[in-house]
Each structure stands twice: as structure tokens, then as C-alpha cells.
Design an enzyme around this catalytic site. Structure first.
Site, PDB file in Angstrom:
ATOM      1  N   ALA A  79     -30.562 -18.087 -26.533  1.00  8.08           N
ATOM      2  CA  ALA A  79     -29.819 -19.304 -26.886  1.00  8.08           C
ATOM      3  C   ALA A  79     -30.018 -19.667 -28.358  1.00  8.08           C
ATOM      4  O   ALA A  79     -29.049 -19.888 -29.096  1.00  8.08           O
ATOM      5  CB  ALA A  79     -30.265 -20.452 -25.976  1.00  8.08           C
ATOM      6  N   GLU A 113     -24.767 -12.224 -18.241  1.00  7.23           N
ATOM      7  CA  GLU A 113     -25.439 -13.408 -17.722  1.00  7.23           C
ATOM      8  C   GLU A 113     -26.899 -13.098 -17.431  1.00  7.23           C
ATOM      9  O   GLU A 113     -27.209 -12.082 -16.791  1.00  7.23           O
ATOM     10  CB  GLU A 113     -24.737 -13.793 -16.394  1.00  7.23           C
ATOM     11  CG  GLU A 113     -25.097 -15.128 -15.853  1.00  7.23           C
ATOM     12  CD  GLU A 113     -24.452 -16.261 -16.645  1.00  7.23           C
ATOM     13  OE1 GLU A 113     -23.315 -16.109 -17.104  1.00  7.23           O
ATOM     14  OE2 GLU A 113     -25.112 -17.294 -16.798  1.00  7.23           O
ATOM     15  N   ASP A 114     -27.792 -13.955 -17.897  1.00  6.91           N
ATOM     16  CA  ASP A 114     -29.199 -13.879 -17.504  1.00  6.91           C
ATOM     17  C   ASP A 114     -29.814 -12.491 -17.729  1.00  6.91           C
ATOM     18  O   ASP A 114     -30.530 -11.959 -16.877  1.00  6.91           O
ATOM     19  CB  ASP A 114     -29.374 -14.318 -16.042  1.00  6.91           C
ATOM     20  CG  ASP A 114     -29.135 -15.823 -15.883  1.00  6.91           C
ATOM     21  OD1 ASP A 114     -28.970 -16.513 -16.902  1.00  6.91           O
ATOM     22  OD2 ASP A 114     -29.111 -16.305 -14.741  1.00  6.91           O
ATOM     23  N   GLY A 167     -34.716 -17.149 -29.039  1.00  9.07           N
ATOM     24  CA  GLY A 167     -34.371 -16.127 -28.053  1.00  9.07           C
ATOM     25  C   GLY A 167     -32.857 -16.050 -27.952  1.00  9.07           C
ATOM     26  O   GLY A 167     -32.149 -16.212 -28.955  1.00  9.07           O
ATOM     27  N   LYS A 214     -21.672 -18.904 -10.444  1.00  8.51           N
ATOM     28  CA  LYS A 214     -20.937 -18.818 -11.709  1.00  8.51           C
ATOM     29  C   LYS A 214     -19.475 -18.479 -11.431  1.00  8.51           C
ATOM     30  O   LYS A 214     -18.557 -19.072 -12.009  1.00  8.51           O
ATOM     31  CB  LYS A 214     -21.576 -17.701 -12.547  1.00  8.51           C
ATOM     32  CG  LYS A 214     -21.128 -17.680 -13.947  1.00  8.51           C
ATOM     33  CD  LYS A 214     -22.086 -18.483 -14.763  1.00  8.51           C
ATOM     34  CE  LYS A 214     -21.670 -18.636 -16.180  1.00  8.51           C
ATOM     35  NZ  LYS A 214     -22.693 -19.300 -16.958  1.00  8.51           N
ATOM     36  N   ASP A 267     -25.378 -17.125 -21.934  1.00  6.01           N
ATOM     37  CA  ASP A 267     -26.645 -17.768 -22.333  1.00  6.01           C
ATOM     38  C   ASP A 267     -26.724 -17.928 -23.854  1.00  6.01           C
ATOM     39  O   ASP A 267     -27.387 -18.824 -24.359  1.00  6.01           O
ATOM     40  CB  ASP A 267     -27.835 -16.943 -21.837  1.00  6.01           C
ATOM     41  CG  ASP A 267     -27.732 -16.683 -20.351  1.00  6.01           C
ATOM     42  OD1 ASP A 267     -28.087 -17.562 -19.576  1.00  6.01           O
ATOM     43  OD2 ASP A 267     -27.236 -15.598 -19.981  1.00  6.01           O
ATOM     44  N   TYR A 293       0.859  -1.186   0.000  1.00  6.64           N
ATOM     45  CA  TYR A 293       0.000   0.000   0.000  1.00  6.64           C
ATOM     46  C   TYR A 293       0.890   1.228   0.000  1.00  6.64           C
ATOM     47  O   TYR A 293       1.981   1.194  -0.571  1.00  6.64           O
ATOM     48  CB  TYR A 293      -0.952  -0.094   1.215  1.00  6.64           C
ATOM     49  CG  TYR A 293      -2.180   0.752   1.066  1.00  6.64           C
ATOM     50  CD1 TYR A 293      -2.975   0.676  -0.070  1.00  6.64           C
ATOM     51  CD2 TYR A 293      -2.520   1.663   2.061  1.00  6.64           C
ATOM     52  CE1 TYR A 293      -4.092   1.483  -0.223  1.00  6.64           C
ATOM     53  CE2 TYR A 293      -3.647   2.465   1.924  1.00  6.64           C
ATOM     54  CZ  TYR A 293      -4.424   2.378   0.775  1.00  6.64           C
ATOM     55  OH  TYR A 293      -5.525   3.181   0.636  1.00  6.64           O
TER      56      TYR A 293
HETATM   57  N1  NAD Z   1     -27.417 -25.815 -21.793  1.00  3.54           N
HETATM   58  C1  NAD Z   1     -28.713 -25.827 -21.808  1.00  3.54           C
HETATM   59  O1  NAD Z   1     -29.303 -26.835 -21.602  1.00  3.54           O
HETATM   60  C2  NAD Z   1     -29.459 -24.557 -22.077  1.00  3.54           C
HETATM   61  C3  NAD Z   1     -28.770 -23.393 -22.403  1.00  3.54           C
HETATM   62  C4  NAD Z   1     -29.506 -22.223 -22.693  1.00  3.54           C
HETATM   63  C5  NAD Z   1     -30.893 -22.239 -22.612  1.00  3.54           C
HETATM   64  N2  NAD Z   1     -31.523 -23.409 -22.248  1.00  3.54           N
HETATM   65  C6  NAD Z   1     -32.989 -23.438 -22.122  1.00  3.54           C
HETATM   66  O2  NAD Z   1     -33.570 -22.993 -23.328  1.00  3.54           O
HETATM   67  C7  NAD Z   1     -34.766 -22.276 -23.055  1.00  3.54           C
HETATM   68  C8  NAD Z   1     -34.719 -20.914 -23.731  1.00  3.54           C
HETATM   69  O3  NAD Z   1     -33.686 -20.104 -23.160  1.00  3.54           O
HETATM   70  P1  NAD Z   1     -33.406 -18.624 -23.712  1.00  3.54           P
HETATM   71  O4  NAD Z   1     -32.458 -18.001 -22.748  1.00  3.54           O
HETATM   72  O5  NAD Z   1     -33.060 -18.634 -25.136  1.00  3.54           O
HETATM   73  O6  NAD Z   1     -34.861 -17.978 -23.517  1.00  3.54           O
HETATM   74  P2  NAD Z   1     -35.534 -16.763 -24.324  1.00  3.54           P
HETATM   75  O7  NAD Z   1     -36.669 -16.318 -23.471  1.00  3.54           O
HETATM   76  O8  NAD Z   1     -34.520 -15.767 -24.748  1.00  3.54           O
HETATM   77  O9  NAD Z   1     -36.154 -17.441 -25.642  1.00  3.54           O
HETATM   78  C9  NAD Z   1     -37.196 -18.357 -25.619  1.00  3.54           C
HETATM   79  C10 NAD Z   1     -37.619 -18.675 -27.053  1.00  3.54           C
HETATM   80  O10 NAD Z   1     -38.504 -19.784 -27.014  1.00  3.54           O
HETATM   81  C11 NAD Z   1     -39.620 -19.496 -27.823  1.00  3.54           C
HETATM   82  N3  NAD Z   1     -40.799 -20.239 -27.365  1.00  3.54           N
HETATM   83  C12 NAD Z   1     -41.488 -20.076 -26.223  1.00  3.54           C
HETATM   84  N4  NAD Z   1     -42.531 -20.924 -26.191  1.00  3.54           N
HETATM   85  C13 NAD Z   1     -42.485 -21.636 -27.350  1.00  3.54           C
HETATM   86  C14 NAD Z   1     -43.290 -22.647 -27.914  1.00  3.54           C
HETATM   87  N5  NAD Z   1     -44.364 -23.072 -27.274  1.00  3.54           N
HETATM   88  N6  NAD Z   1     -42.925 -23.153 -29.110  1.00  3.54           N
HETATM   89  C15 NAD Z   1     -41.809 -22.722 -29.770  1.00  3.54           C
HETATM   90  N7  NAD Z   1     -41.026 -21.753 -29.274  1.00  3.54           N
HETATM   91  C16 NAD Z   1     -41.361 -21.219 -28.082  1.00  3.54           C
HETATM   92  C17 NAD Z   1     -39.819 -17.993 -27.717  1.00  3.54           C
HETATM   93  O11 NAD Z   1     -40.588 -17.503 -28.815  1.00  3.54           O
HETATM   94  C18 NAD Z   1     -38.351 -17.544 -27.753  1.00  3.54           C
HETATM   95  O12 NAD Z   1     -37.934 -17.454 -29.093  1.00  3.54           O
HETATM   96  C19 NAD Z   1     -34.897 -22.235 -21.544  1.00  3.54           C
HETATM   97  O13 NAD Z   1     -35.718 -23.303 -21.128  1.00  3.54           O
HETATM   98  C20 NAD Z   1     -33.484 -22.479 -21.075  1.00  3.54           C
HETATM   99  O14 NAD Z   1     -33.449 -23.056 -19.794  1.00  3.54           O
HETATM  100  C21 NAD Z   1     -30.839 -24.551 -21.995  1.00  3.54           C
END
Ligand code: NAD
Length: 467
Positions: A272, A210-211, A270, A168, A236, A113
Site C-alpha cells: 500500500a 489481490e492479497d 509495503g 471481492k 492492495d 452449444y
Molecule cells: N483502505 C485501507 O484502510 C487499507 C488499505 C491497504 C492497507 N491497509 C493496511 O495497511 C497496513 C499495511 O498493508 P500492506 O499491504 O502495505 O502491508 P505490507 O506488509 O506490504 O507492508 C507493511 C509495511 O509496514 C512497515 N511496518 C511494519 N511495522 C512497522 C512499524 N512498527 N513502524 C513503521 N513501519 C512498519 C513494514 O516495514 C512495511 O513497509 C495493513 O495494516 C493493512 O491492513 C489499509
């Protein structure tokens, strides 16, 4: 019926008679109401009673109550206390700061320091690049959230997001010796988030978003990438895309299909899904058909936002319209990052021969994995209780280790693909339909990913210096 896992585990402290049958009665009572007993410890023993800690995995708070009641109603048994082991693990948080230098005497103080530190400050003022050499910046990453899309819990705000961000950061340290710190921002305004992250960036050598909910996350990431001289990664999006591309490369090896001949359906566009599509396009599949809550994404669909419009322009060569079920007919691969229970075995039966199904919606996948297995050649989920878990832990620690070691100023798709290839390569000759990605505890993964990302970052640096 779901099986209780270690994510919800209770310890019941109780008094019981010191009889020969006491242990059997207690463990049977737990099993009868569906608890999974994981430990039985006698913590006190007296002539007239024993005090026992019974630890069991449960499904829910109601299930924990059922187990407690079952134990308490045994003759001579009295429950003293019930503890939730997950909460116990979080008491006081999961991280701490610990100095790397000894501070034993005045001499140490004057170097660590004032007054000694002043010369180090002046050196950095004269040459800002020295910050990476002389401060924590070299190995430190900010885990930034606004709490707007936390796990599957939705918009629960920055304070409630902190346990996830601490976790994380703990994973960063454990798997790649990266010092990550949670930065939970009390704003969900895009401009304010960008301004704030820019203002705190001097301390960090990388930003892990994140998130943060879509579509806000796309603009925040894009603008921060433009404005900062350190890599910005949204786990994500890109962590998921890396692991999906790695898993798909190996799944296609199992069924012996080249990606160039595959039609891939991605459900969920979305955070992912969009990133998965962008990275998959680099692998030149025959076609990708994106589907969201409003059905198949195509150029003429009304109301497309900027993200969907870009995806519509680069996918769905046949301009197919309709529902997810329509899209699945004849498809080689399904990748779901959308919502639970969208289709069943009968739709998998309409896919091409040896279909691949990645149903990643958490905690409940797009299709029950056991249903999918009836017709699919390879099935993956996001869950730890099935084979082939697509888990971002396989990617982000090694990615940042590589970026920090290369002192990278940015991250691009070449680095993401290098990470994906490294993960896929670790599987090597252990490949089969139930083992397309390595275990998250495989210690070879993070160093392999780090090495691949570092090499890609160095190549990138050479190219941009030449330009
Ligand atoms: N490693 C993993 O296993 C992993 C990683 C990332 C996300 N996920 C999962 O994927 C899902 C989406 O995550 P995100 O961050 O992209 O969410 P997000 O909210 O950004 O996107 C969700 C998408 O799903 C679509 N959707 C919702 N209901 C639907 C339906 N009935 N039919 C078709 N499409 C539908 C929405 O229109 C949107 O495009 C979550 O369940 C998340 O837990 C898993």
C-alpha cells in the site's frame, strides 16, 4: 472498550418460560455481559414454553460463550443451539454461475452449444478481437491471489483466501455489474504465478491481483503488465492509493492547504505505502518522507531493496534520518499503512498547524483515532466504526467498469488519478472534517469513477494510436 459489530454475530435458539417477564430477562442477560442485541424472534409458542431466536453482535468466541452461559443460567431457560451468522452466510460459498440464455429445447441447445457454437468459435479464431464481442471476456475479471498476505491474517494459503476472493467478486457485481471470479493459485513462486496468469488470461478482460505479499507483488504486477494485453491492477496497491489520494485532496480542502506546500509522512512502504507514494508524487507535494519498520527511508540507509531504493531516490529531499517520531515533527500530513499503535497525541502535537492524520493499519490503526483527534484537524482510518473510512470499495468496482467499457488494454497512473478525482468530486459541497470521502453505499461513486476511468483510457488509446 471495543463495541461488538455485525462482523461477528450469533443467533441463540432457546426455550424459555412463557411468562410476561421472559423477554425482558433474556434481553437484559445479553446486555449485562456486553452483547449488542439486534433481533428477538419468537419462532414457536406453546402453553408451557416459547422458543426464541436471540441474535446479538459479539466480540469473540469467548464473548459468545459468555452470552450463551448467561442465557442458559436463567431460571427455566434451556439453550438449544448457537449459530454463527457469518458462517451461515458462507455456507456453500457466496457466488454461482447462471446462464444468460434460455436452454428450453433442442433448438436452443443447437445454437448455444453444438453445432451452432462452432461457427462462433471459428469467427473468433479468424478474428481474436471478437472474443470481447461474443464471449464472457467482455465483462469478466479474474481475482487472482496466492494466499500469501490475506487481510491481516498473513500467509494462510489459497484455499483459506477463497472466502475473501468470493466476497471481492460479489462486491464487483453489486457495485459495478462486473463478473469477477476468484482464482486462488496453489503456488507462491513468482515465475509460476506469472506463467499461470498469462495462460488463463484469454478468458478475462482484466486481472485484479489481490492479497499477494510484497515485494513479490511488485514484480508479478510489472511483468504481467508488460506481457498481457489486458489491464492488471493490484488492489492492495492501487485501490488504496486511489482512495488515499481522493481523501487527501478533500482533507487539504478542509484545512485550506495546497499540496505543493505540504510535507507528507508515509509510514509503511509495503504494497500500500509504495503505491500511495508513487501516486502522491504525481501531485508534487513539497516533500514525502517514507518510514518503515527500520525507520526513515533515506539514500544512505544500508540494505535498501530495489523498491526502497527507488523510493529513497524520489523522496526525503532533506535526507532526514531517524524514527517515525522524528519524521512527524513539522509534518502537515501523516499517512499510515504500517502497524498498530506507533504514536500518540503528543506526537500529533509536534506536527504543523491543522495536521491531517490517516491511520489506516487494520484492524488497529497507528494511533487511536480519538487520541489523534485531540490535535488533528482531519482524521481518517480504515475502519467502518469511525468517520472517514478509507475503503477500497470506493475505487475498484468503478475502475474496472471503466476499463471494461473502454475495452482498455492497460492501466496507468492517469487513470488512477482520474478515479481519485472522481471519488473526491462526489463529496462536493457535503465536505467537512468528518466527511472527506463518500459513503461506500453512495450509488453515485462507481458510475462517476467508471466514467472518469473510461475517458482517461480512451484518451490514452488515442495517444498510443498516434505514437
Ligand atoms: N483502505 C485501507 O484502510 C487499507 C488499505 C491497504 C492497507 N491497509 C493496511 O495497511 C497496513 C499495511 O498493508 P500492506 O499491504 O502495505 O502491508 P505490507 O506488509 O506490504 O507492508 C507493511 C509495511 O509496514 C512497515 N511496518 C511494519 N511495522 C512497522 C512499524 N512498527 N513502524 C513503521 N513501519 C512498519 C513494514 O516495514 C512495511 O513497509 C495493513 O495494516 C493493512 O491492513 C489499509
Amino acid at each position: 472498550m471495543p463495541v461488538p459489530g455485525p462482523g461477528y454475530s450469533i443467533t441463540v435458539r432457546l426455550e424459555a418460560p412463557p411468562s410476561a417477564s421472559a423477554a425482558g430477562d433474556l434481553t437484559t442477560a445479553v446486555g449485562r455481559v456486553g452483547g449488542v442485541l439486534t433481533a428477538f424472534d419468537i419462532v414457536e409458542s406453546h402453553a408451557d414454553a416459547i422458543v426464541v431466536d436471540i441474535t446479538a453482535n459479539v466480540l469473540s468466541a469467548d464473548h459468545a460463550d459468555d452470552i450463551t452461559t448467561a442465557l442458559d443460567s436463567l431460571p427455566g431457560v434451556h439453550v438449544r443451539k448457537v449459530s454463527d451468522r457469518t458462517f451461515l452466510m458462507h455456507l456453500g460459498g457466496k457466488l454461482e454461475v447462471s446462464p444468460k440464455v434460455a436452454l428450453r429445447n433442442r433448438d436452443d441447445l443447437s445454437r448455444a452449444y453444438t453445432p451452432g457454437v462452432a461457427r462462433v468459435c471459428q469467427a473468433i479464431a479468424a478474428n481474436p478481437d471478437d472474443a470481447r464481442r461474443l464471449t464472457i471476456k467482455r465483462n469478466t475479471v479474474a481475482v487472482v491471489t496466492d494466499g500469501s498476505a490475506v487481510l491481516g491474517l498473513g500467509n494462510i494459503g489459497p484455499a483459506a483466501a477463497l472466502p475473501v476472493m468470493e466476497g471481492k467478486a460479489a462486491l464487483f457485481k453489486k457495485f459495478a455489474d462486473v463478473d469477477a471470479w476468484p482464482v486462488c493459485l496453489d503456488t507462491q513462486d513468482t515465475e509460476e504465478i506469472i506463467r499461470t496468469v498469462k495462460a488463463l488470461a484469454p478468458v478475462y478482460a482484466g486481472i485484479n491481483l489481490e492479497d499477494i505479499a510484497a515485494p513479490r507483488c511488485f514484480e508479478i504486477e510489472r511483468r504481467l503488465r508488460e506481457q498481457l494485453d489486458i489491464p492488471v491492477f493490484h488492489d492492495d496497491q492501487h485501490g488504496t492509493a486511489i482512495v488515499v489520494v481522493a481523501a487527501l485532496r478533500n482533507a487539504l480542502r478542509v484545512v485550506n492547504k495546497p499540496i505543493e506546500k505540504c510535507r507528507i509522512v508515509v509510514s509503511g512502504v509495503g504494497a500500500a505505502g509504495s503505491a500511495i507514494i508513487r501516486l502522491l508524487l504525481r501531485k508534487a507535494p513539497a516533500d514525502i518522507v517514507a518510514v518503515d519498520i527500520d525507520g526513515i527511508v533515506h539514500r544512505e540507509r544500508p540494505g535498501l531493496d530495489e523498491n526502497l531504493r527507488l523510493i529513497a531516490e524520489r523522496t526525503n529531499g532533506q535526507q532526514q534520518t531517524g524514527t517515525l517520531h522524528d519524521a512527524l515533527v513539522g509534518a502537515d500530513v501523516f499517512i499510515g499503512v504500517s502497524a498498530p499503535n506507533l504514536f500518540g497525541a503528543e506526537q500529533v502535537a509536534t506536527m504543523a498547524d491543522d495536521p491531517i492524520v490517516f491511520a489506516l493499519a487494520n484492524p488497529d490503526p497507528e494511533i487511536d483515532p480519538l487520541e489523534a483527534q485531540r490535535h488533528a484537524a482531519v482524521v481518517a482510518t480504515g475502519r467502518s466504526d469511525y468517520p472517514n473510512q478509507i475503503n477500497n470499495v470506493l475505487a475498484f468496482p468503478g475502475v474496472f467498469r471503466g476499463l471494461l467499457d473502454a475495452q482498455a488494454h492497460k492501466i496507468d497512473d492517469d487513470m488512477l488519478l482520474a478515479a481519485a478525482n472522481a471519488i473526491a468530486d462526489v463529496v462536493d459541497d457535503r465536505l467537512n472534517a468528518s466527511y472527506i470521502v463518500p459513503s461506500v453505499f453512495d450509488t453515485a461513486v462507481a458510475p462517476a469513477v467508471a466514467e472518469a476511468v473510461k475517458a482517461a483510457a480512451r484518451r490514452d488509446e488515442v495517444v498510443s494510436t498516434r505514437e
